[in-house]
Design an enzyme around this catalytic site. Structure first.
Site, PDB file in Angstrom:
ATOM      1  N   LYS A  87     -45.867  97.855  -8.660  1.00  0.00           N
ATOM      2  CA  LYS A  87     -44.541  97.735  -9.281  1.00  0.00           C
ATOM      3  C   LYS A  87     -43.448  97.887  -8.219  1.00  0.00           C
ATOM      4  O   LYS A  87     -42.424  97.199  -8.262  1.00  0.00           O
ATOM      5  CB  LYS A  87     -44.365  98.776 -10.388  1.00  0.00           C
ATOM      6  CG  LYS A  87     -45.241  98.572 -11.614  1.00  0.00           C
ATOM      7  CD  LYS A  87     -44.977  97.282 -12.380  1.00  0.00           C
ATOM      8  CE  LYS A  87     -43.646  97.259 -13.098  1.00  0.00           C
ATOM      9  NZ  LYS A  87     -43.531  96.057 -13.987  1.00  0.00           N
ATOM     10  N   TYR A 103     -51.071 101.137  -9.243  1.00  0.00           N
ATOM     11  CA  TYR A 103     -50.111 100.608 -10.222  1.00  0.00           C
ATOM     12  C   TYR A 103     -48.687 100.727  -9.696  1.00  0.00           C
ATOM     13  O   TYR A 103     -47.940  99.738  -9.643  1.00  0.00           O
ATOM     14  CB  TYR A 103     -50.250 101.349 -11.560  1.00  0.00           C
ATOM     15  CG  TYR A 103     -49.081 101.120 -12.504  1.00  0.00           C
ATOM     16  CD1 TYR A 103     -48.820  99.861 -13.028  1.00  0.00           C
ATOM     17  CD2 TYR A 103     -48.228 102.175 -12.855  1.00  0.00           C
ATOM     18  CE1 TYR A 103     -47.736  99.647 -13.884  1.00  0.00           C
ATOM     19  CE2 TYR A 103     -47.142 101.965 -13.713  1.00  0.00           C
ATOM     20  CZ  TYR A 103     -46.906 100.700 -14.219  1.00  0.00           C
ATOM     21  OH  TYR A 103     -45.833 100.484 -15.054  1.00  0.00           O
ATOM     22  N   ASP A 151     -40.435 104.352 -13.485  1.00  0.00           N
ATOM     23  CA  ASP A 151     -39.992 105.449 -12.604  1.00  0.00           C
ATOM     24  C   ASP A 151     -41.096 105.870 -11.633  1.00  0.00           C
ATOM     25  O   ASP A 151     -40.841 106.615 -10.697  1.00  0.00           O
ATOM     26  CB  ASP A 151     -39.541 106.658 -13.441  1.00  0.00           C
ATOM     27  CG  ASP A 151     -40.632 107.263 -14.313  1.00  0.00           C
ATOM     28  OD1 ASP A 151     -41.723 106.662 -14.428  1.00  0.00           O
ATOM     29  OD2 ASP A 151     -40.401 108.351 -14.880  1.00  0.00           O
ATOM     30  N   GLU A 152     -42.331 105.366 -11.855  1.00  0.00           N
ATOM     31  CA  GLU A 152     -43.445 105.810 -11.009  1.00  0.00           C
ATOM     32  C   GLU A 152     -43.294 105.322  -9.565  1.00  0.00           C
ATOM     33  O   GLU A 152     -43.935 105.853  -8.661  1.00  0.00           O
ATOM     34  CB  GLU A 152     -44.785 105.368 -11.623  1.00  0.00           C
ATOM     35  CG  GLU A 152     -44.913 105.893 -13.041  1.00  0.00           C
ATOM     36  CD  GLU A 152     -46.285 105.745 -13.678  1.00  0.00           C
ATOM     37  OE1 GLU A 152     -47.278 105.612 -12.962  1.00  0.00           O
ATOM     38  OE2 GLU A 152     -46.345 105.775 -14.925  1.00  0.00           O
TER      39      GLU A 152
HETATM   40  P1  NAD Z   1     -48.694  96.441 -21.854  1.00  0.00           P
HETATM   41  O1  NAD Z   1     -49.879  96.621 -20.953  1.00  0.00           O
HETATM   42  O2  NAD Z   1     -48.742  96.996 -23.231  1.00  0.00           O
HETATM   43  O3  NAD Z   1     -48.364  94.875 -21.997  1.00  0.00           O
HETATM   44  C1  NAD Z   1     -48.406  93.996 -20.923  1.00  0.00           C
HETATM   45  C2  NAD Z   1     -48.359  92.590 -21.491  1.00  0.00           C
HETATM   46  O4  NAD Z   1     -48.376  91.670 -20.381  1.00  0.00           O
HETATM   47  C3  NAD Z   1     -49.573  92.245 -22.369  1.00  0.00           C
HETATM   48  O5  NAD Z   1     -49.141  91.617 -23.553  1.00  0.00           O
HETATM   49  C4  NAD Z   1     -50.394  91.300 -21.502  1.00  0.00           C
HETATM   50  O6  NAD Z   1     -51.133  90.366 -22.260  1.00  0.00           O
HETATM   51  C5  NAD Z   1     -49.309  90.631 -20.672  1.00  0.00           C
HETATM   52  N1  NAD Z   1     -49.808  90.113 -19.385  1.00  0.00           N
HETATM   53  C6  NAD Z   1     -50.598  90.765 -18.493  1.00  0.00           C
HETATM   54  N2  NAD Z   1     -50.861  89.959 -17.447  1.00  0.00           N
HETATM   55  C7  NAD Z   1     -50.215  88.789 -17.683  1.00  0.00           C
HETATM   56  C8  NAD Z   1     -50.091  87.580 -16.956  1.00  0.00           C
HETATM   57  N3  NAD Z   1     -50.709  87.411 -15.780  1.00  0.00           N
HETATM   58  N4  NAD Z   1     -49.340  86.577 -17.475  1.00  0.00           N
HETATM   59  C9  NAD Z   1     -48.718  86.740 -18.675  1.00  0.00           C
HETATM   60  N5  NAD Z   1     -48.818  87.869 -19.412  1.00  0.00           N
HETATM   61  C10 NAD Z   1     -49.554  88.875 -18.918  1.00  0.00           C
HETATM   62  O7  NAD Z   1     -47.471  97.017 -21.024  1.00  0.00           O
HETATM   63  P2  NAD Z   1     -46.189  97.819 -21.531  1.00  0.00           P
HETATM   64  O8  NAD Z   1     -46.521  99.245 -21.601  1.00  0.00           O
HETATM   65  O9  NAD Z   1     -45.602  97.137 -22.706  1.00  0.00           O
HETATM   66  O10 NAD Z   1     -45.239  97.614 -20.260  1.00  0.00           O
HETATM   67  C11 NAD Z   1     -44.399  96.472 -20.152  1.00  0.00           C
HETATM   68  C12 NAD Z   1     -43.630  96.540 -18.847  1.00  0.00           C
HETATM   69  O11 NAD Z   1     -42.877  97.738 -18.801  1.00  0.00           O
HETATM   70  C13 NAD Z   1     -44.530  96.561 -17.605  1.00  0.00           C
HETATM   71  O12 NAD Z   1     -43.907  95.784 -16.613  1.00  0.00           O
HETATM   72  C14 NAD Z   1     -44.573  98.017 -17.207  1.00  0.00           C
HETATM   73  O13 NAD Z   1     -44.775  98.158 -15.821  1.00  0.00           O
HETATM   74  C15 NAD Z   1     -43.183  98.477 -17.628  1.00  0.00           C
HETATM   75  N6  NAD Z   1     -43.057  99.898 -17.981  1.00  0.00           N
HETATM   76  C16 NAD Z   1     -43.932 100.457 -18.892  1.00  0.00           C
HETATM   77  C17 NAD Z   1     -43.761 101.801 -19.237  1.00  0.00           C
HETATM   78  C18 NAD Z   1     -44.663 102.451 -20.267  1.00  0.00           C
HETATM   79  O14 NAD Z   1     -44.557 103.672 -20.486  1.00  0.00           O
HETATM   80  N7  NAD Z   1     -45.534 101.738 -20.950  1.00  0.00           N
HETATM   81  C19 NAD Z   1     -42.749 102.555 -18.660  1.00  0.00           C
HETATM   82  C20 NAD Z   1     -41.886 101.938 -17.728  1.00  0.00           C
HETATM   83  C21 NAD Z   1     -42.054 100.611 -17.413  1.00  0.00           C
HETATM   84  P1  TYD Z   2     -50.635 107.804 -19.085  1.00  0.00           P
HETATM   85  O1  TYD Z   2     -50.350 107.671 -20.547  1.00  0.00           O
HETATM   86  O2  TYD Z   2     -51.825 107.120 -18.518  1.00  0.00           O
HETATM   87  O3  TYD Z   2     -49.288 107.397 -18.330  1.00  0.00           O
HETATM   88  P2  TYD Z   2     -48.907 107.525 -16.743  1.00  0.00           P
HETATM   89  O4  TYD Z   2     -50.116 107.872 -15.975  1.00  0.00           O
HETATM   90  O5  TYD Z   2     -48.395 106.154 -16.438  1.00  0.00           O
HETATM   91  O6  TYD Z   2     -47.859 108.583 -16.693  1.00  0.00           O
HETATM   92  O7  TYD Z   2     -50.794 109.352 -18.758  1.00  0.00           O
HETATM   93  C1  TYD Z   2     -49.761 110.279 -19.064  1.00  0.00           C
HETATM   94  C2  TYD Z   2     -50.209 111.633 -18.521  1.00  0.00           C
HETATM   95  O8  TYD Z   2     -51.344 112.083 -19.267  1.00  0.00           O
HETATM   96  C3  TYD Z   2     -50.661 111.612 -17.073  1.00  0.00           C
HETATM   97  O9  TYD Z   2     -50.280 112.844 -16.458  1.00  0.00           O
HETATM   98  C4  TYD Z   2     -52.171 111.521 -17.163  1.00  0.00           C
HETATM   99  C5  TYD Z   2     -52.476 112.304 -18.417  1.00  0.00           C
HETATM  100  N1  TYD Z   2     -53.676 111.867 -19.170  1.00  0.00           N
HETATM  101  C6  TYD Z   2     -54.627 112.825 -19.572  1.00  0.00           C
HETATM  102  O10 TYD Z   2     -54.522 114.022 -19.274  1.00  0.00           O
HETATM  103  N2  TYD Z   2     -55.693 112.378 -20.298  1.00  0.00           N
HETATM  104  C7  TYD Z   2     -55.886 111.072 -20.629  1.00  0.00           C
HETATM  105  O11 TYD Z   2     -56.897 110.719 -21.279  1.00  0.00           O
HETATM  106  C8  TYD Z   2     -54.873 110.129 -20.226  1.00  0.00           C
HETATM  107  C9  TYD Z   2     -55.022 108.666 -20.561  1.00  0.00           C
HETATM  108  C10 TYD Z   2     -53.779 110.575 -19.509  1.00  0.00           C
END
Ligand code: NAD
Ligand code: TYD
Length: 352
Positions: free
Chosen positions: A162, A158, A134-135
């Protein structure tokens, strides 16, 4: 064994990817699941130890930017679907090193699109599903929600990377008829999340009685979704979503960061049998993140009304389950935070 479908999941050793791979391997024994992951600092095969021997699961270590490898995999496995999660995913890292985000999130996604386009000469029954955030919609004020028609306004490297990848996925649909579907999800939390993100970082630091760095005034707001609910939503969109469409996914669960940190402190004090308020004493307000988005919140009406998906795990339950999981898996936490990561991490962000 003959499989009804073969799916490529990228980034399956990461946080969300590992929950998705586990779900698909267990729920769909008729599908062969190929997990392509580079195993960066964020990827860990330990996250999938319980499915690694499953007969319908194959792991391939590799880069989504490796065109020869993608050709080989598409030729060998003749994928029916791709669910693309591999990415650089942490905003703070994108601020210190934007290039790796462009490399993986933009170039990597386009290379994967190219491979699907090249190998899917017959597109019937095929599906390329791009997992996004959603970012891409930017930052909200005190009110309002992101819907699927909110204009893109990414503000961190980031989210810009995306957003660019989302645009390429849609461009391949319009230009080349590639059968794509997308979803944009709010912040996930739960087991196996790398402890650089807010919730596991706070749990880790509370456990170790280290300072809890809260950025700025702490009133930044995020909409938190239990990671297995996201895996369920991805399953739903993959099977029922309309080609060419985008679905927003959210937890209907908004928290100001400081309130969330307070809640985690209280849960951890109770679980660790520490005096009430002990962990709240660890909170430190630190220098703000540059370009910090004030608020994210999702209108998830479309996926609810069209596909029947809603989140199931409430905040209090989810936060407690997360804290309990990390306390029960301190070995995992130690292993993923050892070595180069800690040096990088402490230097970059928390000595300010
Ligand atoms: P993560 O950072 O935990 O995992 C990313 C994975 O991708 C890792 O296993 C890493 O080894 C692999 N990777 C990185 N670069 C690579 C490459 N060049 N080739 C192959 N593999 C590679 O991420 P996540 O939090 O599990 O997020 C997964 C997806 O969901 C991402 O696309 C992210 O943008 C999206 N997303 C995440 C969140 C969240 O809150 N974490 C929310 C919305 C969307
Ligand atoms: P984060 O988990 O990095 O997710 P995103 O930036 O993708 O939303 O951060 C969640 C929220 O928490 C964001 O507003 C930044 C804040 N934050 C802190 O205040 N302290 C921290 O150490 C981190 C990692 C995030």
């Amino acid at each position: 064994m003959a499989f009804s479908s073969t799916l490529l999941i990228t980034g399956g050793a990461g946080f969300i990817g590992s929950h998705l791979v586990r779900r698909f391997v267990n729920k769909y024994p008729q599908y062969r699941i190929v997990n392509l992951d580079l195993l960066t600092y964020a990827g860990n095969l330990e996250n999938l130890h319980d499915v690694e021997q499953a007969p319908n699961y194959t792991f391939v270590k590799g880069d989504i930017n490796d065109e020869a490898l993608l050709d080989e995999l598409f030729e060998t496995y003749r994928f029916d679907g791709v669910i693309h999660l591999a990415a650089e995913s942490h905003v703070d890292r994108s601020i210190s090193n934007p290039m790796s985000f462009i490399q993986t999130n933009v170039f990597g996604t386009v290379r994967l699109l190219n491979a699907a386009r090249k190998h899917w000469t017959d597109k019937s029954g095929k599906r390329f599903y791009h997992i996004s955030t959603d970012e891409v919609y930017g930052s909200l004020g005190e009110t309002g929600l992101f819907s699927e028609t909110t204009p893109y306004d990414p503000r961190s490297p980031y989210s810009a990377s995306k957003a660019a990848s989302d645009h390429f996925v849609r461009a391949y649909f319009h230009t080349y008829d590639l059968p794509v579907v997308l979803s944009n999800c709010s912040n996930n939390y739960g087991p196996y999340q790398f402890p650089e993100k807010l919730i596991p970082l706070m749990i880790h630091n509370i456990f170790q009685q280290k300072p809890l760095p809260v950025y700025g005034d702490g009133k930044y707001t995020r909409d938190w979704l239990w990671v297995e609910d996201h895996a369920d939503a991805i399953d739903t969109v993959f099977h029922k979503g309309t080609i060419g469409e985008t679905y927003n996914i959210g937890g209907n669960n908004e928290w100001k960061n400081i309130d969330l940190v307070h809640a985690l402190c209280d849960i951890m004090d109770e679980l660790l049998e520490r005096p009430a308020d002990a962990s709240r004493q660890l909170i430190h307000f630190v220098k703000d993140r540059p370009g910090h988005d004030r608020r994210y919140a999702i209108d998830a009406e479309k996926i609810k009304s069209e596909l029947g998906w809603t989140p199931t795990v409430g905040a209090k339950d989810g936060l407690r389950r997360t804290a309990e999981w990390y306390l029960a898996h301190s070995g995992w936490l130690e292993r993923v935070t050892s070595g180069a990561y800690l040096n990088y991490y402490t230097q970059q962000y928390h000595n300010r």
